[in-house]
Design an enzyme around this catalytic site. Structure first.
Site, PDB file in Angstrom:
ATOM      1  N   ASP A  18       0.234  17.097 -12.614  1.00  0.00           N
ATOM      2  CA  ASP A  18       0.170  18.157 -11.599  1.00  0.00           C
ATOM      3  C   ASP A  18       0.397  19.476 -12.325  1.00  0.00           C
ATOM      4  OD1 ASP A  18       0.115  19.463  -9.072  1.00  0.00           O
ATOM      5  OD2 ASP A  18       2.298  19.509  -9.042  1.00  0.00           O
ATOM      6  N   SER A  19       0.193  20.572 -11.611  1.00  0.00           N
ATOM      7  CA  SER A  19       0.413  21.876 -12.223  1.00  0.00           C
ATOM      8  C   SER A  19       1.889  22.143 -12.475  1.00  0.00           C
ATOM      9  CB  SER A  19      -0.139  22.965 -11.304  1.00  0.00           C
ATOM     10  OG  SER A  19       0.562  22.933 -10.078  1.00  0.00           O
ATOM     11  N   TYR A  50      -2.301  26.346 -10.488  1.00  0.00           N
ATOM     12  CA  TYR A  50      -3.723  26.023 -10.585  1.00  0.00           C
ATOM     13  C   TYR A  50      -4.499  26.690  -9.431  1.00  0.00           C
ATOM     14  CZ  TYR A  50      -2.848  21.920 -13.705  1.00  0.00           C
ATOM     15  OH  TYR A  50      -2.511  21.069 -14.731  1.00  0.00           O
ATOM     16  N   GLY A  51      -3.792  26.896  -8.322  1.00  0.00           N
ATOM     17  CA  GLY A  51      -4.409  27.214  -7.038  1.00  0.00           C
ATOM     18  C   GLY A  51      -5.461  28.308  -7.001  1.00  0.00           C
ATOM     19  N   CYS A  82      -2.315  16.174  -7.552  1.00  0.00           N
ATOM     20  CA  CYS A  82      -2.544  17.583  -7.258  1.00  0.00           C
ATOM     21  C   CYS A  82      -3.837  17.703  -6.448  1.00  0.00           C
ATOM     22  CB  CYS A  82      -2.681  18.345  -8.576  1.00  0.00           C
ATOM     23  SG  CYS A  82      -3.156  20.066  -8.386  1.00  0.00           S
ATOM     24  N   ASN A  83      -3.736  18.286  -5.274  1.00  0.00           N
ATOM     25  CA  ASN A  83      -4.929  18.462  -4.428  1.00  0.00           C
ATOM     26  C   ASN A  83      -5.951  19.373  -5.107  1.00  0.00           C
ATOM     27  OD1 ASN A  83      -4.161  17.572  -1.292  1.00  0.00           O
ATOM     28  ND2 ASN A  83      -2.403  18.084  -2.537  1.00  0.00           N
ATOM     29  N   THR A  84      -5.460  20.426  -5.744  1.00  0.00           N
ATOM     30  CA  THR A  84      -6.356  21.419  -6.344  1.00  0.00           C
ATOM     31  C   THR A  84      -7.146  20.803  -7.496  1.00  0.00           C
ATOM     32  OG1 THR A  84      -4.617  23.033  -5.847  1.00  0.00           O
ATOM     33  CG2 THR A  84      -6.431  23.781  -7.229  1.00  0.00           C
ATOM     34  N   GLU A 161       8.559  25.589  -7.944  1.00  0.00           N
ATOM     35  CA  GLU A 161       8.668  25.683  -9.411  1.00  0.00           C
ATOM     36  C   GLU A 161      10.004  26.303  -9.827  1.00  0.00           C
ATOM     37  OE1 GLU A 161       6.530  24.535 -12.011  1.00  0.00           O
ATOM     38  OE2 GLU A 161       5.892  23.408 -10.259  1.00  0.00           O
ATOM     39  N   CYS A 193      -0.943  20.252  -0.436  1.00  0.00           N
ATOM     40  CA  CYS A 193      -0.572  20.593  -1.808  1.00  0.00           C
ATOM     41  C   CYS A 193       0.687  19.796  -2.112  1.00  0.00           C
ATOM     42  CB  CYS A 193      -0.289  22.094  -1.923  1.00  0.00           C
ATOM     43  SG  CYS A 193       0.457  22.572  -3.497  1.00  0.00           S
ATOM     44  N   HIS A 195       3.113  20.337  -3.935  1.00  0.00           N
ATOM     45  CA  HIS A 195       4.380  21.080  -3.996  1.00  0.00           C
ATOM     46  C   HIS A 195       5.052  21.141  -2.618  1.00  0.00           C
ATOM     47  CE1 HIS A 195       3.052  22.387  -7.975  1.00  0.00           C
ATOM     48  NE2 HIS A 195       4.237  22.935  -8.163  1.00  0.00           N
TER      49      HIS A 195
HETATM   50  N1  DGL Z   1       0.379  21.007  -6.576  1.00  0.00           N
HETATM   51  C1  DGL Z   1      -0.943  21.505  -6.572  1.00  0.00           C
HETATM   52  C2  DGL Z   1      -1.766  20.943  -5.417  1.00  0.00           C
HETATM   53  O1  DGL Z   1      -1.476  19.885  -4.904  1.00  0.00           O
HETATM   54  C3  DGL Z   1      -1.208  22.976  -6.653  1.00  0.00           C
HETATM   55  C4  DGL Z   1      -0.181  23.962  -6.990  1.00  0.00           C
HETATM   56  C5  DGL Z   1      -0.740  25.119  -7.808  1.00  0.00           C
HETATM   57  O2  DGL Z   1      -1.322  26.058  -7.254  1.00  0.00           O
HETATM   58  O3  DGL Z   1      -0.599  25.011  -9.019  1.00  0.00           O
HETATM   59  O4  DGL Z   1      -2.745  21.535  -5.045  1.00  0.00           O
END
Ligand code: DGL
Length: 257
Positions: A18-19, A50-51, A82-84, A161, A193, A195
Site C-alpha cells: 500500500d502507499s 498515491y491518490g 490499496c484501492n488506488t 500516516e 481507501c 487508510h
Molecule cells: N490507501 C490507498 C487506497 O486504498 C491510497 C492512499 C493514498 O492516497 O496514498 O487508495
C-alpha cells in the site's frame, strides 16, 4: 495463473503493498483469518500519497513493489492493499506476472447500493480510485438505482500516516467530510481507501446510527483465502513470520526498516 496439483503446504509468504499504513487493516484481517501464513508488507511511505498521482506513475510504483515482493521475498500471491493502486495497476500486473495471483480492492458499492433504503450512498476514496475504470464500471452496473456521492478524502490519508486516528483534529477532519454525506441523505458510507478503516470509529461517531460505514477488508481477505485454497497455495506454518518494510526517501522501494 497456473493451478498447482501439489497438495503439500506452500509456506512462501503472501505479499501486500500500500502507499503506507492503510493496508495494515487488510493485513491484520488476513493474519486473523489465515494464522498459518507468512506475510511481507510493503508500506510505501516514500511514495505516499498515491491518490493524486497520474495512473502511469502509480503503475510504475506498483510494479516496483511487486518485483520486490516476488524477487526478494519469493511471495506466492500479492494483495494490492490499496484501492488506488488496484484501479491503476491490477490489470497490467496480472498481465505481466501471469503466474502470480493478485488480489485487489475496490469500493464496496454493490452491497451498499443493494442495502440502501434512502437511495443515497456516499463513497470516500482518492481521486485516482474515482478516475479508474473499475469504479466507473461497478457504479454503472450496481448503483443504477441509487444516487452515489463521491467525495475525495485525501486528508484522511495524511491523518493515518501521522498516526493521528483520534483526537480533536482527527474528529474535526472526519466530521467535515462525513456530515455533508449525511446531510444529503446517505445511509451507507463506503470506505474506498484502505487508510480509512483506521478512522471508522470516528465516522461511526459522527454518523451516530444515521448511516452504516462499509469496510471491505473482510471481503478482500475472504477472496484471498479462496484463491489460496483453489490454487493449492495454502501455507501451514506453526510460527509464521510477518515482515514489515517501510520505504522512505525519494524513490521506490529503497530503504527498509
Ligand atoms: N490507501 C490507498 C487506497 O486504498 C491510497 C492512499 C493514498 O492516497 O496514498 O487508495
Amino acid at each position: 495463473m497456473a493451478v498447482s496439483a501439489n497438495t503439500s503446504p506452500d509456506n512462501r509468504p503472501v505479499g501486500f503493498f500500500d502507499s503506507g499504513l492503510g493496508g495494515l487493516c487488510i493485513l491484520e484481517a488476513f493474519k486473523k483469518a489465515c494464522p498459518a501464513e507468512n506475510t511481507v508488507y510493503i508500506a510505501d511511505s516514500a511514495n505516499c500519497p498515491y491518490g493524486n498521482r497520474p495512473a502511469d506513475e502509480i503503475r510504475r510504483i506498483s510494479f516496483a513493489n511487486t518485483r520486490e515482493l516476488l524477487s526478494k521475498y519469493g511471495c506466492k500471491m500479492i494483495v494490492v492493499a490499496c484501492n488506488t493502486a488496484t484501479a491503476a495497476a491490477i490489470d497490467a500486473l496480472r498481465e505481466s506476472f501471469p503466474e502470480t495471483p493478485f488480489i485487489g480492492i475496490e469500493p464496496a458499492i454493490k452491497p451498499a447500493a443493494l442495502n440502501s433504503k434512502s437511495g443515497v450512498v456516499g463513497v470516500l476514496a482518492t481521486a485516482g480510485t474515482f478516475n479508474g475504470r473499475l469504479y466507473r464500471e461497478t457504479t454503472a452496473r450496481f448503483a443504477r438505482d441509487v444516487t452515489v456521492i463521491a467525495a475525495v478524502a485525501d486528508e484522511f490519508v495524511a491523518l493515518v500516516e501521522r498516526g493521528e486516528t483520534s483526537g480533536i483534529e482527527a474528529e474535526r477532519t472526519v466530521k467535515a467530510k462525513v456530515e455533508p454525506l449525511l446531510a444529503a441523505g446517505a445511509d451507507h458510507i463506503v470506505l474506498g481507501c484502505t487508510h480509512f478503516p483506521h478512522l471508522k470509529h470516528l465516522m461511526e461517531k459522527v454518523a451516530c446510527g444515521r448511516a452504516e460505514v462499509v469496510d471491505p477488508s473482510d471481503a478482500v481477505v475472504r477472496q484471498a483465502e479462496r484463491v489460496l485454497a483453489k490454487m493449492n497455495l495454502k501455507g501451514a506454518t506453526d510460527a509464521p513470520y510477518h515482515k514489515f518494510i517501510r520505504t522512505k526517501g525519494g524513490g521506490d522501494v529503497q530503504t527498509c526498516c
